[in-house]
Design a protein around this motif. Sequence first.
Motif, PDB file in Angstrom:
ATOM      1  N   ALA A  19       6.737  15.350  -3.780  1.00  0.00           N
ATOM      2  CA  ALA A  19       7.134  13.944  -3.803  1.00  0.00           C
ATOM      3  C   ALA A  19       7.728  13.530  -2.464  1.00  0.00           C
ATOM      4  O   ALA A  19       8.380  14.329  -1.793  1.00  0.00           O
ATOM      5  N   SER A  20       7.523  12.276  -2.085  1.00  0.00           N
ATOM      6  CA  SER A  20       7.922  11.843  -0.746  1.00  0.00           C
ATOM      7  C   SER A  20       9.419  11.933  -0.460  1.00  0.00           C
ATOM      8  O   SER A  20       9.785  12.251   0.668  1.00  0.00           O
ATOM      9  N   PRO A  21      10.333  11.684  -1.428  1.00  0.00           N
ATOM     10  CA  PRO A  21      11.761  11.863  -1.079  1.00  0.00           C
ATOM     11  C   PRO A  21      12.095  13.314  -0.742  1.00  0.00           C
ATOM     12  O   PRO A  21      13.057  13.597  -0.040  1.00  0.00           O
ATOM     13  N   MET A  22      11.277  14.246  -1.244  1.00  0.00           N
ATOM     14  CA  MET A  22      11.473  15.657  -0.910  1.00  0.00           C
ATOM     15  C   MET A  22      10.700  16.030   0.349  1.00  0.00           C
ATOM     16  O   MET A  22      11.073  16.962   1.051  1.00  0.00           O
ATOM     17  N   LEU A  23       9.616  15.297   0.605  1.00  0.00           N
ATOM     18  CA  LEU A  23       8.711  15.683   1.692  1.00  0.00           C
ATOM     19  C   LEU A  23       9.207  15.262   3.062  1.00  0.00           C
ATOM     20  O   LEU A  23       9.177  16.056   3.998  1.00  0.00           O
ATOM     21  N   TRP A  24       9.698  14.020   3.194  1.00  0.00           N
ATOM     22  CA  TRP A  24      10.030  13.556   4.541  1.00  0.00           C
ATOM     23  C   TRP A  24      11.105  14.394   5.228  1.00  0.00           C
ATOM     24  O   TRP A  24      10.975  14.679   6.421  1.00  0.00           O
ATOM     25  N   PRO A  25      12.173  14.854   4.505  1.00  0.00           N
ATOM     26  CA  PRO A  25      13.141  15.693   5.227  1.00  0.00           C
ATOM     27  C   PRO A  25      12.516  16.989   5.738  1.00  0.00           C
ATOM     28  O   PRO A  25      12.873  17.492   6.805  1.00  0.00           O
ATOM     29  N   LEU A  26      11.523  17.496   4.968  1.00  0.00           N
ATOM     30  CA  LEU A  26      10.874  18.743   5.383  1.00  0.00           C
ATOM     31  C   LEU A  26      10.050  18.532   6.656  1.00  0.00           C
ATOM     32  O   LEU A  26      10.160  19.310   7.613  1.00  0.00           O
ATOM     33  N   LEU A  27       9.262  17.460   6.674  1.00  0.00           N
ATOM     34  CA  LEU A  27       8.428  17.193   7.852  1.00  0.00           C
ATOM     35  C   LEU A  27       9.299  16.921   9.077  1.00  0.00           C
ATOM     36  O   LEU A  27       9.021  17.398  10.184  1.00  0.00           O
ATOM     37  N   LEU A  28      10.393  16.169   8.849  1.00  0.00           N
ATOM     38  CA  LEU A  28      11.300  15.851   9.951  1.00  0.00           C
ATOM     39  C   LEU A  28      11.986  17.120  10.462  1.00  0.00           C
ATOM     40  O   LEU A  28      12.152  17.305  11.673  1.00  0.00           O
ATOM     41  N   MET A  29      12.350  18.014   9.531  1.00  0.00           N
ATOM     42  CA  MET A  29      12.999  19.260   9.925  1.00  0.00           C
ATOM     43  C   MET A  29      12.029  20.139  10.717  1.00  0.00           C
ATOM     44  O   MET A  29      12.423  20.814  11.665  1.00  0.00           O
ATOM     45  N   MET A  30      10.748  20.107  10.339  1.00  0.00           N
ATOM     46  CA  MET A  30       9.760  20.879  11.090  1.00  0.00           C
ATOM     47  C   MET A  30       9.655  20.355  12.524  1.00  0.00           C
ATOM     48  O   MET A  30       9.606  21.132  13.473  1.00  0.00           O
ATOM     49  N   LEU A  31       9.648  19.038  12.655  1.00  0.00           N
ATOM     50  CA  LEU A  31       9.610  18.436  13.986  1.00  0.00           C
ATOM     51  C   LEU A  31      10.857  18.828  14.780  1.00  0.00           C
ATOM     52  O   LEU A  31      10.781  19.193  15.959  1.00  0.00           O
ATOM     53  N   ALA A  32      12.027  18.783  14.092  1.00  0.00           N
ATOM     54  CA  ALA A  32      13.284  19.135  14.754  1.00  0.00           C
ATOM     55  C   ALA A  32      13.248  20.584  15.237  1.00  0.00           C
ATOM     56  O   ALA A  32      13.677  20.898  16.353  1.00  0.00           O
ATOM     57  N   PHE A  33      12.703  21.493  14.414  1.00  0.00           N
ATOM     58  CA  PHE A  33      12.618  22.902  14.802  1.00  0.00           C
ATOM     59  C   PHE A  33      11.695  23.074  16.011  1.00  0.00           C
ATOM     60  O   PHE A  33      11.967  23.892  16.887  1.00  0.00           O
ATOM     61  N   MET A  34      10.604  22.298  16.047  1.00  0.00           N
ATOM     62  CA  MET A  34       9.691  22.402  17.191  1.00  0.00           C
ATOM     63  C   MET A  34      10.375  21.949  18.476  1.00  0.00           C
ATOM     64  O   MET A  34      10.234  22.575  19.520  1.00  0.00           O
ATOM     65  N   LEU A  35      11.126  20.833  18.384  1.00  0.00           N
ATOM     66  CA  LEU A  35      11.842  20.340  19.555  1.00  0.00           C
ATOM     67  C   LEU A  35      12.905  21.340  19.993  1.00  0.00           C
ATOM     68  O   LEU A  35      13.099  21.588  21.186  1.00  0.00           O
ATOM     69  N   TYR A  36      13.578  21.929  18.999  1.00  0.00           N
ATOM     70  CA  TYR A  36      14.586  22.955  19.298  1.00  0.00           C
ATOM     71  C   TYR A  36      13.936  24.136  20.021  1.00  0.00           C
ATOM     72  O   TYR A  36      14.448  24.631  21.020  1.00  0.00           O
ATOM     73  N   PHE A  37      12.775  24.568  19.499  1.00  0.00           N
ATOM     74  CA  PHE A  37      12.045  25.663  20.135  1.00  0.00           C
ATOM     75  C   PHE A  37      11.726  25.311  21.589  1.00  0.00           C
ATOM     76  O   PHE A  37      11.934  26.119  22.495  1.00  0.00           O
ATOM     77  N   ALA A  38      11.229  24.092  21.813  1.00  0.00           N
ATOM     78  CA  ALA A  38      10.868  23.681  23.174  1.00  0.00           C
ATOM     79  C   ALA A  38      12.094  23.701  24.088  1.00  0.00           C
ATOM     80  O   ALA A  38      12.007  24.125  25.248  1.00  0.00           O
ATOM     81  N   ALA A  39      13.244  23.281  23.554  1.00  0.00           N
ATOM     82  CA  ALA A  39      14.468  23.258  24.358  1.00  0.00           C
ATOM     83  C   ALA A  39      14.893  24.677  24.748  1.00  0.00           C
ATOM     84  O   ALA A  39      15.237  24.934  25.902  1.00  0.00           O
TER      85      ALA A  39
END
Lengths: 245, 53
Positions: A198-218
């Motif tokens: 469900a989307s209320p559960m999905l968006w935090p997950l997708l956003l967290m994945m993006l955050a982890f990728m940015l963290y990795f790049a940093a």
Amino acid sequence: MWLWFYKLASPPYAYAIAARWRPWLLWSALILMVISAYGGLVLAPPDYQQKDAFRIMYVHVPSATLSLSVYVIMAVAAGIGLIWRIKLAHAVAAACAPIGAWFTVLALATGSIWGRPMWGTWWEWDPRLTSELIQLFLYLGYMALRSSFDDTQRADRAGAILAIVGVVNVPIVKYSVVWWNSLHQGPSISKLGAPSIASPMLWPLLLMMLAFMLYFAAVLCDRVRAEILRRERNASWLASVAAGT
Amino acid sequence: MSEFFAMGGYAGYVWSCYGLTLVILAGNLWFSRRELKAQIQRATRRNQTAETP
């Protein structure tokens, strides 16, 4: 575009770029992490089966995803270094390994903590879990192999071959839940068509994945800079680095 | 609020996962930074010894 790649392959330029991008990557990663943690821990409703324990997913899935994609980046960088003999590509590959290894540890540990209440066991010799453990050994093996050479060039080449051969484990981890009868649940985001979440559960997950990728790049920016410095001897541009610019 | 921290009885599992994530992410960042600082220092020393024969 090609010219930019060509320029990027030069260590002083890459060093400067990494230094400039790092704060932006890190701060955007931290801000997105806070937002998605709030979304995952507070806004998302409890799962009807797993109750609040499903919230572990918001740190488990991104770290597991990164444990695989960092390896692919490492293998591609190593391959580029091997084929075109670009020193910087080898530096990137070497910089990826410790970060990827930590993501793998995190994925295994959070999965284990989640497995205790949900499966009733900390560990099971299940295809997904076992292949992910092999993934950790690949990272550790890569780092151990590198450190066994005194000569950086030989370490680069031997490490690159291990990294490229080891890439076969990535699809095994990814599709283990589809190919074999695994205890681990199947994919819920990447299903073709509608994701079964469900989307209320999905968006935090997708956003967290993006955050982890940015963290990795940093973090990669710091590690690559350290690798460049370790490799560059007697280069005149190092004087400007030492001067703090 | 206490309901939020209780996590429906899974508090120990959920919070240990988030705590571990925080520790590993912060540690990774710190170790990388320390490694970079060490390499910058080494480069500085190399330059100084190269300049004064």
